[in-house]
Write an enzyme that holds these catalytic residues in place. Structure first.
Site, PDB file in Angstrom:
ATOM      1  N   ASP A   5      -1.688  -6.375   8.615  1.00 36.50           N
ATOM      2  CA  ASP A   5      -2.579  -5.311   8.160  1.00 36.50           C
ATOM      3  C   ASP A   5      -3.777  -6.001   7.503  1.00 36.50           C
ATOM      4  OD1 ASP A   5      -3.793  -3.042   7.272  1.00 36.50           O
ATOM      5  OD2 ASP A   5      -2.159  -2.360   5.993  1.00 36.50           O
ATOM      6  N   TRP A  18       0.860  -1.196   0.000  1.00 34.77           N
ATOM      7  CA  TRP A  18       0.000   0.000   0.000  1.00 34.77           C
ATOM      8  C   TRP A  18       0.893   1.242   0.000  1.00 34.77           C
ATOM      9  CZ3 TRP A  18      -2.192   2.586   4.890  1.00 34.77           C
ATOM     10  CH2 TRP A  18      -3.126   3.566   4.552  1.00 34.77           C
ATOM     11  N   LYS A  53     -13.929  -0.647   4.409  1.00 35.43           N
ATOM     12  CA  LYS A  53     -14.423  -1.356   3.217  1.00 35.43           C
ATOM     13  C   LYS A  53     -15.440  -2.427   3.590  1.00 35.43           C
ATOM     14  CE  LYS A  53     -10.195   0.200   2.321  1.00 35.43           C
ATOM     15  NZ  LYS A  53      -9.508   1.110   1.490  1.00 35.43           N
TER      16      LYS A  53
HETATM   17  C1  LMR Z   1      -6.539   2.627  -1.362  1.00 36.27           C
HETATM   18  O1  LMR Z   1      -5.520   1.939  -1.232  1.00 36.27           O
HETATM   19  O2  LMR Z   1      -6.902   3.086  -2.455  1.00 36.27           O
HETATM   20  C2  LMR Z   1      -7.395   2.918  -0.157  1.00 36.27           C
HETATM   21  O3  LMR Z   1      -6.939   2.146   0.917  1.00 36.27           O
HETATM   22  C3  LMR Z   1      -7.495   4.359   0.132  1.00 36.27           C
HETATM   23  C4  LMR Z   1      -6.252   4.918   0.747  1.00 36.27           C
HETATM   24  O4  LMR Z   1      -6.327   5.435   1.856  1.00 36.27           O
HETATM   25  O5  LMR Z   1      -5.189   4.862   0.129  1.00 36.27           O
END
Ligand code: LMR
Length: 399
Positions: free
Chosen positions: A216, A135, A251
């Protein structure tokens, strides 16, 4: 010499700050909103959409809110650790019944990860490893919390699969007492998850190398099922690791702006009071206490058999729809001329799939085709529908 009085023009402290680049995900939403092209398509942010392309609303949430309207809760501050009944119910949802776990409510999953990072710092852990890729917010978040961030190999982009040998090699060479982030399910950005056997092997390596697991969990129920998506967490818990689990309910309940998260802490029961005293200090110096509304929504749903079963069904529908949306794009790719690699679409799960394309190609898709995907080549499956699937496939195939 007297002190020369400064004004807003001459002080030059915050006014001299340089302009930073926009956030890769939130910044893209602003770009998308300002795009006037009628054919624009947003596959960048990870949000579950309904069939009309709107952010999905769970009926279970609407009904819980009606209940709350009829039975108003106090607007007093929540404790630093959040709503106790919420913590109890989400702990069971994520970790099952487990005496070694204590849970605190946080401001979203980001808040959970931030509190987790600070707790690691308090415990003398300074190094954290994140999967490559991961992420986009992991590295900035951990860095700003004071940890040194490195990555370990996770995904082989060219072959579109997890590189498990490289992952194990990297873990076997990490310094003991390093923290390591594992995504529990629906890996962001690849959608490629570890299997039960792989989690078991990792658990042994973590033990042997004395590594600290930080799970996570952001998409519970959107991969294989509510309990199935916690498989890795349950394996590590059974193996009695001292560990942290950061969760968001954005989500899985469709309540993004309620900022609902939790941090689950697995440690010997006798250590809970001391650990939570550190969490309290961290939370107090950061945001004092978490928001109440979403906690009451989730608590209402999880404590009512009717609402729970409605939510469970809606989550299953969303999960099944994601699988159909993958299928839709896969079929659309099959109908355009071959050359673009998409087979992994059907082997991945959850909200995302990663394509092996360059930043230049991402920019080309945005500028020339009005197709918005994340800079790392990630697409959000939930935005795919029967109207846009072939346009997406044709645009990507034109690269
Ligand atoms: C994403 O990865 O698009 C979502 O989890 C929103 C974010 O906060 O990045």
């Amino acid at each position: 010499m007297g002190i020369v009085a400064m004004n807003r023009e001459t002080s030059g402290k915050i006014a001299n700050l340089s302009l930073l680049p926009a956030d890769p995900i939130y910044g893209m939403q602003l770009l998308f909103k300002s795009d006037v092209r009628p054919n624009k398509c947003n596959l960048s942010i990870g949000v579950c959409q309904d069939t009309q392309g709107k952010t999905l609303r769970f009926h279970a949430v609407d009904m819980a809110e009606k209940n709350l309207h009829n039975n108003p809760y106090s607007k007093d501050y929540l404790p630093l650790t959040g709503l106790a009944s919420f913590c109890t119910s989400v702990q069971e949802l994520v970790c099952g019944k487990n005496d070694s776990v204590t849970t605190v409510q946080t401001v979203g999953g980001t808040g959970a990860l931030y509190v987790a990072s600070k707790l690691l710092c308090h415990a003398g852990i300074s190094q954290i490893f994140v999967p490559d890729p991961t992420w986009v917010n992991h590295t900035p978040l951990f860095t700003s919390a004071g940890l040194t961030v490195s990555s370990f190999p996770y995904y082989d982009r060219a072959n579109a699969c997890i590189d498990f040998d490289a992952l194990c090699d990297a873990l076997n060479n990490m310094d003991p007492h390093s923290a390591v982030v594992l995504q529990a399910s629906c890996h962001n950005p690849t959608g490629a998850d570890l299997t039960k056997e792989q989690f078991k092997i990792l658990s042994q390596i973590f033990r042997k190398r004395n590594l600290f697991p930080l799970f996570d969990l952001a998409y519970q129920g959107l991969g294989s099922g509510i309990e199935e998506d916690t498989l890795g967490i349950r394996i590590f818990l059974e193996d009695e690791h001292e560990m942290l689990v950061a969760t968001t309910f954005a989500k899985s309940f469709g309540i993004y702006n309620e900022r609902m998260g939790a941090l689950h802490i697995a440690a010997p029961k006798k250590a809970h009071d001391s650990i939570v005293s550190h969490v309290r200090a961290i939370v107090r110096s950061c945001y004092s206490s978490p928001p109440a509304h979403g906690a009451h929504i989730i608590n209402t749903i999880l404590s009512s058999p009717e609402l729970y079963s409605l939510w469970e069904n809606e989550l299953a529908e969303t999960r099944n729809r994601l699988a159909e949306q993958r299928n839709l794009l896969y079929s659309a790719f099959q109908s355009v001329k071959p050359g673009f690699s998409y087979a992994h679409l059907m082997q991945t799960k959850g909200l995302f799939c990663l394509f092996d394309i360059t930043l230049e190609q991402v920019i080309f898709l945005r500028n020339e085709k009005a197709l918005y995907i994340a800079n790392d080549g990630r697409i959000c499956i939930s935005a795919i529908n029967s109207q846009n699937a072939s346009i997406i496939a044709e645009s990507m195939q034109s690269l």
